[in-house]
Write a protein that holds these residues in place. Structure first.
Motif, mmCIF file in Angstrom:
data_model
loop_
_atom_site.group_PDB
_atom_site.id
_atom_site.type_symbol
_atom_site.label_atom_id
_atom_site.label_comp_id
_atom_site.label_asym_id
_atom_site.label_seq_id
_atom_site.Cartn_x
_atom_site.Cartn_y
_atom_site.Cartn_z
ATOM 1 N N HIS A 1 0.838 -1.194 0.000
ATOM 2 C CA HIS A 1 0.000 0.000 0.000
ATOM 3 C C HIS A 1 0.870 1.240 0.000
ATOM 4 C CE1 HIS A 1 -3.791 -2.076 0.572
ATOM 5 N NE2 HIS A 1 -3.172 -2.857 1.426
ATOM 6 N N VAL A 2 0.329 2.288 -0.587
ATOM 7 C CA VAL A 2 0.994 3.578 -0.638
ATOM 8 C C VAL A 2 0.075 4.621 -0.010
ATOM 9 C CG1 VAL A 2 1.972 5.348 -2.142
ATOM 10 C CG2 VAL A 2 2.238 2.933 -2.742
ATOM 11 N N GLN A 3 0.640 5.406 0.874
ATOM 12 C CA GLN A 3 -0.114 6.508 1.467
ATOM 13 C C GLN A 3 0.386 7.820 0.870
ATOM 14 O OE1 GLN A 3 1.463 4.187 3.951
ATOM 15 N NE2 GLN A 3 -0.338 2.985 3.417
ATOM 16 N N LEU A 4 -0.554 8.719 0.606
ATOM 17 C CA LEU A 4 -0.236 9.988 -0.063
ATOM 18 C C LEU A 4 -0.836 11.148 0.718
ATOM 19 C CD1 LEU A 4 -1.197 8.817 -3.654
ATOM 20 C CD2 LEU A 4 1.107 8.957 -2.717
ATOM 21 N N VAL A 5 -0.042 12.192 0.874
ATOM 22 C CA VAL A 5 -0.511 13.391 1.561
ATOM 23 C C VAL A 5 -0.164 14.606 0.725
ATOM 24 C CG1 VAL A 5 -0.375 14.805 3.633
ATOM 25 C CG2 VAL A 5 -0.234 12.308 3.821
ATOM 26 N N GLU A 6 -1.206 15.348 0.320
ATOM 27 C CA GLU A 6 -1.001 16.553 -0.483
ATOM 28 C C GLU A 6 -0.956 17.786 0.403
ATOM 29 O OE1 GLU A 6 -4.310 14.280 -2.895
ATOM 30 O OE2 GLU A 6 -3.892 14.770 -0.795
ATOM 31 N N SER A 7 -0.337 18.819 -0.141
ATOM 32 C CA SER A 7 -0.363 20.130 0.501
ATOM 33 C C SER A 7 -0.096 21.188 -0.561
ATOM 34 C CB SER A 7 0.693 20.217 1.614
ATOM 35 O OG SER A 7 1.988 20.038 1.087
ATOM 36 N N GLY A 8 -0.340 22.439 -0.202
ATOM 37 C CA GLY A 8 0.019 23.540 -1.084
ATOM 38 C C GLY A 8 -1.129 24.227 -1.786
ATOM 39 N N GLY A 9 -2.351 23.752 -1.592
ATOM 40 C CA GLY A 9 -3.473 24.427 -2.233
ATOM 41 C C GLY A 9 -3.726 25.788 -1.598
ATOM 42 N N GLY A 10 -4.634 26.534 -2.209
ATOM 43 C CA GLY A 10 -4.971 27.838 -1.672
ATOM 44 C C GLY A 10 -5.765 28.650 -2.672
ATOM 45 N N SER A 11 -5.861 29.926 -2.395
ATOM 46 C CA SER A 11 -6.607 30.849 -3.255
ATOM 47 C C SER A 11 -5.652 31.863 -3.864
ATOM 48 C CB SER A 11 -7.678 31.578 -2.437
ATOM 49 O OG SER A 11 -8.627 30.669 -1.924
ATOM 50 N N VAL A 12 -5.773 32.044 -5.172
ATOM 51 C CA VAL A 12 -4.942 33.006 -5.884
ATOM 52 C C VAL A 12 -5.804 33.727 -6.904
ATOM 53 C CG1 VAL A 12 -2.805 31.709 -5.604
ATOM 54 C CG2 VAL A 12 -4.216 31.335 -7.629
ATOM 55 N N VAL B 1 3.528 13.868 -0.729
ATOM 56 C CA VAL B 1 4.525 13.008 -0.098
ATOM 57 C C VAL B 1 3.980 11.589 -0.031
ATOM 58 C CG1 VAL B 1 5.915 12.593 1.943
ATOM 59 C CG2 VAL B 1 5.391 14.935 1.251
ATOM 60 N N ALA B 2 4.777 10.643 -0.520
ATOM 61 C CA ALA B 2 4.373 9.232 -0.524
ATOM 62 C C ALA B 2 5.080 8.481 0.604
ATOM 63 C CB ALA B 2 4.715 8.592 -1.862
ATOM 64 N N SER B 3 4.386 7.526 1.166
ATOM 65 C CA SER B 3 4.963 6.656 2.184
ATOM 66 C C SER B 3 4.345 5.270 2.035
ATOM 67 C CB SER B 3 4.733 7.218 3.586
ATOM 68 O OG SER B 3 3.345 7.322 3.859
ATOM 69 N N GLY B 4 4.912 4.317 2.741
ATOM 70 C CA GLY B 4 4.420 2.947 2.643
ATOM 71 C C GLY B 4 5.294 2.143 1.693
ATOM 72 N N ASP B 5 4.675 1.409 0.782
ATOM 73 C CA ASP B 5 5.403 0.535 -0.147
ATOM 74 C C ASP B 5 5.978 1.349 -1.304
ATOM 75 O OD1 ASP B 5 2.998 -2.160 0.256
ATOM 76 O OD2 ASP B 5 4.787 -1.625 1.413
ATOM 77 N N THR B 6 6.990 2.151 -0.999
ATOM 78 C CA THR B 6 7.558 3.026 -2.022
ATOM 79 C C THR B 6 8.974 2.644 -2.398
ATOM 80 O OG1 THR B 6 8.283 4.545 -0.287
ATOM 81 C CG2 THR B 6 6.125 4.976 -1.307
ATOM 82 N N HIS B 7 9.396 1.423 -2.094
ATOM 83 C CA HIS B 7 10.772 1.040 -2.376
ATOM 84 C C HIS B 7 10.984 0.716 -3.842
ATOM 85 C CE1 HIS B 7 8.388 -2.428 -1.073
ATOM 86 N NE2 HIS B 7 9.064 -3.122 -1.950
ATOM 87 N N ASN B 8 9.927 0.385 -4.553
ATOM 88 C CA ASN B 8 10.025 0.191 -6.001
ATOM 89 C C ASN B 8 9.505 1.427 -6.713
ATOM 90 O OD1 ASN B 8 11.011 -2.498 -5.894
ATOM 91 N ND2 ASN B 8 8.940 -3.216 -5.440
ATOM 92 N N ASN B 9 9.766 1.506 -8.011
ATOM 93 C CA ASN B 9 9.270 2.629 -8.786
ATOM 94 C C ASN B 9 7.781 2.467 -9.088
ATOM 95 O OD1 ASN B 9 11.699 4.173 -9.066
ATOM 96 N ND2 ASN B 9 12.446 2.588 -10.451
ATOM 97 N N TYR B 10 7.130 3.580 -9.280
ATOM 98 C CA TYR B 10 5.683 3.563 -9.494
ATOM 99 C C TYR B 10 5.266 4.846 -10.203
ATOM 100 C CZ TYR B 10 6.386 6.094 -5.112
ATOM 101 O OH TYR B 10 6.861 6.961 -4.151
ATOM 102 N N CYS B 11 4.048 4.863 -10.638
ATOM 103 C CA CYS B 11 3.484 6.037 -11.310
ATOM 104 C C CYS B 11 2.806 6.945 -10.301
ATOM 105 C CB CYS B 11 2.465 5.618 -12.357
ATOM 106 S SG CYS B 11 3.164 4.861 -13.832
ATOM 107 N N MET B 12 3.004 8.221 -10.486
ATOM 108 C CA MET B 12 2.332 9.235 -9.676
ATOM 109 C C MET B 12 1.620 10.197 -10.617
ATOM 110 S SD MET B 12 3.020 8.922 -6.338
ATOM 111 C CE MET B 12 3.105 10.538 -5.587
ATOM 112 N N ALA B 13 0.480 10.667 -10.207
ATOM 113 C CA ALA B 13 -0.281 11.586 -11.057
ATOM 114 C C ALA B 13 -1.028 12.611 -10.209
ATOM 115 C CB ALA B 13 -1.273 10.823 -11.920
#
Length: 124
Positions: A1-12, A23-35
């Motif tokens: 499993h991979v856990q993902l935490v976003e940040s940086g949104g706001g109003s402009v 930021v990804a955590s968990g089973d991240t020792h192999n390469n994977y796709c992020m989107a």
């Protein structure tokens, strides 16, 4: 499993910039796709950018090409979405996602790990 935490949104305002982080955590020792996906109220979810942690050319959708750039810092297990020249139509909830099936990072249907989302609001 991979856990993902976003940040940086706001109003402009129109023409402004924001940088989202995931930021990804968990089973991240192999390469994977992020989107990065986004979903505006009443609209379908849209995949806007993708990157393979093992390298290669990142992908940006036509709707954001030339304005949004996806990048990564593998040491920090972090993917970024730099958003420039923002428009009101970019207003949406932005989600970070991952899949480990293969290197087809443009296959947006494959993404099965999701962050909680971060709101981006662009005012005119």
């Amino acid at each position: 499993h991979v856990q993902l935490v976003e940040s940086g949104g706001g109003s402009v305002q129109t023409g402004g910039s924001l940088r989202l982080s995931c930021v990804a955590s968990g089973d991240t020792h192999n390469n994977y796709c992020m989107a990065w996906f986004r979903q505006a109220p009443g609209k379908d979810r849209e995949g806007v950018a993708a990157i393979y942690t093992g390298g290669g050319t990142p992908y940006s959708a036509d709707s954001v090409k030339g304005r949004f750039t996806v990048s990564q810092d593998n040491a920090k297990k972090t993917v970024y979405l730099q958003m420039n020249s923002l428009k009101p139509e970019d207003t949406a909830m932005y989600y970070c996602a991952a899949h480990v099936v293969n290197r087809s990072c443009r296959d947006f249907f494959r993404y099965n790990y999701w962050g909680q989302g971060t709101q981006v609001t662009v005012s005119s």
